[in-house]
Design a protein around this motif. Structure first.
Motif, short mmCIF file in Angstrom:
data_model
loop_
_atom_site.label_atom_id
_atom_site.label_comp_id
_atom_site.label_asym_id
_atom_site.label_seq_id
_atom_site.Cartn_x
_atom_site.Cartn_y
_atom_site.Cartn_z
N THR A 53 -7.08 -0.43 -12.20
CA THR A 53 -8.38 0.04 -11.72
C THR A 53 -8.56 1.50 -12.10
OG1 THR A 53 -7.62 0.82 -9.54
CG2 THR A 53 -8.21 -1.52 -9.74
N GLU A 54 -9.81 1.92 -12.22
CA GLU A 54 -10.10 3.32 -12.56
C GLU A 54 -9.62 4.26 -11.46
OE1 GLU A 54 -11.18 4.45 -15.47
OE2 GLU A 54 -11.04 2.34 -16.09
N GLU A 55 -9.72 3.84 -10.22
CA GLU A 55 -9.29 4.67 -9.10
C GLU A 55 -7.79 4.92 -9.17
OE1 GLU A 55 -9.62 7.12 -5.93
OE2 GLU A 55 -11.28 6.20 -7.02
N ARG A 56 -7.02 3.89 -9.41
CA ARG A 56 -5.56 4.04 -9.50
C ARG A 56 -5.16 4.87 -10.71
NH1 ARG A 56 -4.36 -2.30 -8.00
NH2 ARG A 56 -4.41 -2.07 -5.72
N LYS A 57 -5.92 4.76 -11.80
CA LYS A 57 -5.59 5.50 -13.02
C LYS A 57 -5.74 7.01 -12.85
CE LYS A 57 -7.32 3.72 -16.89
NZ LYS A 57 -8.26 2.98 -17.77
N LYS A 58 -6.39 7.43 -11.77
CA LYS A 58 -6.51 8.87 -11.51
C LYS A 58 -5.16 9.48 -11.13
CE LYS A 58 -11.31 8.60 -9.86
NZ LYS A 58 -12.20 8.74 -8.67
N SER A 59 -4.28 8.68 -10.57
CA SER A 59 -3.00 9.22 -10.08
C SER A 59 -1.77 8.70 -10.82
CB SER A 59 -2.84 8.93 -8.59
OG SER A 59 -2.89 7.54 -8.33
N GLU A 74 -10.67 -4.62 -1.60
CA GLU A 74 -11.83 -3.84 -2.07
C GLU A 74 -13.01 -4.74 -2.37
OE1 GLU A 74 -12.00 -0.52 -2.00
OE2 GLU A 74 -10.06 -0.75 -1.01
N THR A 121 -6.75 -5.19 -4.57
CA THR A 121 -8.07 -5.33 -5.17
C THR A 121 -8.91 -6.33 -4.38
OG1 THR A 121 -7.06 -4.94 -7.32
CG2 THR A 121 -9.30 -5.79 -7.32
N ASP A 159 0.80 -1.22 0.00
CA ASP A 159 0.00 0.00 0.00
C ASP A 159 0.83 1.28 0.00
OD1 ASP A 159 0.88 -0.52 2.55
OD2 ASP A 159 -0.94 0.17 3.54
#
Length: 286
Positions: free
Chosen positions: A133-139, A182, A179, A112
């Motif tokens: 994941t879409e969440e990780r792709k934000k950063s 989650e 994942t 993490d």
């Protein structure tokens, strides 16, 4: 006549002073403009993206962040008498380092914390069985997938668990930041027990301190194969998750290198050999 001479001399003095003052003003303006140009150039240089590929080549090493507790992706191998980090992801990292013409340095850390280490430039990239994941792709940016996978339930034999619906009221082991964690959070009635390392979760499963563990299919299969008399895989895959390398968004040239390596490994058949080596033949030590 004297009066006329005095007036003329005075005008010449005034004209000379004006010329000097104008010259000084021009010089100061020129100096200011030059200073401003230098400042602008420095600002422009600081805004230029750093060529990470060149920086890595200059340093002579590629620094990769991983979490060496996830066989067969990455783990501590002491079979030779030395503690060596090995696994599928490490072979991939070696191939990337070879393409860059540099040495490989592995930094082992909690899963993490890897993305944070990438973003703060403590490592050049993260390779640790990361699911896109879409969440990780934000950063961060992801490479093209190097392997398909998914989250799998593994349980001890005789637990009575046959799939996700049986996890209600059960204690499920998960690794922090994954994942699998989650997915487990969304299972109604499941009680989560979070671990820093997967091998600790599997040990608790073998000792029946948790009822099941949710991990990547390849990892679950490896542990079940090693403990075939005690552990088993149950139910369908809980997601369809591709694995990829994590990089900073600005490191587009480095992303191109990574994608080229993955494509070359696929086209040459070398990736299939790596899959056979680590996901079929390999047996983790418990």
């Amino acid at each position: 006549m004297k009066k006329h001479f005095k007036i003329t001399a005075l005008l010449m003095v005034i004209l000379l002073m004006a010329t000097v003052l104008f010259g000084c003003a021009q010089k100061e303006t020129s100096q200011n403009n030059q200073s401003q140009q230098q400042t602008n150039q420095q600002n422009n240089n600081s805004n230029q993206p750093v060529d990470t590929v060149e920086a890595i080549k200059k340093a002579g090493k590629l620094v990769v962040g991983t979490s060496a507790d996830y066989p067969p992706f990455e783990f501590h191998d002491i079979s030779s008498g030395k503690d060596v980090i090995a696994g599928f992801d490490i072979d991939l990292a070696e191939a990337i380092a070879k393409e860059l013409g540099v040495e490989l340095e592995i930094k082992d850390m909690s899963f993490d914390t890897i993305i944070s280490a990438v973003l703060t430039k403590k490592v050049d990239m993260g390779i640790a069985g990361f699911t896109i994941t879409e969440e990780r792709k934000k950063s961060v940016n992801f490479s093209i997938p190097y392997i398909q996978g998914g989250q799998q339930i593994i349980t001890y034999k005789g637990s009575g668990i046959t799939g996700k619906d049986d996890l209600k009221g059960k204690t499920v082991g998960v690794q922090l930041g994954t994942t699998g964690e989650e997915i487990a959070k969304k299972i109604e009635g499941a009680k989560l027990k979070q671990f820093d390392k997967v091998d600790t979760a599997v040990l608790d499963l073998l000792n029946k301190k948790v009822d099941a563990v949710i991990v990547d299919f390849a990892v679950a299969k490896a542990y079940a194969s090693q403990n075939s008399d005690k552990l088993e895989l149950v139910g369908n895959l809980l997601d369809d998750a591709a694995k990829a390398v994590v990089l900073r968004k600005e490191d587009e040239k480095l992303l191109e290198v990574v994608n080229k390596v993955i494509t070359d490994l696929k086209n040459s058949g070398e990736l299939d050999k790596m899959v056979q080596k680590w996901f079929v033949e390999f047996k983790p030590k418990q």
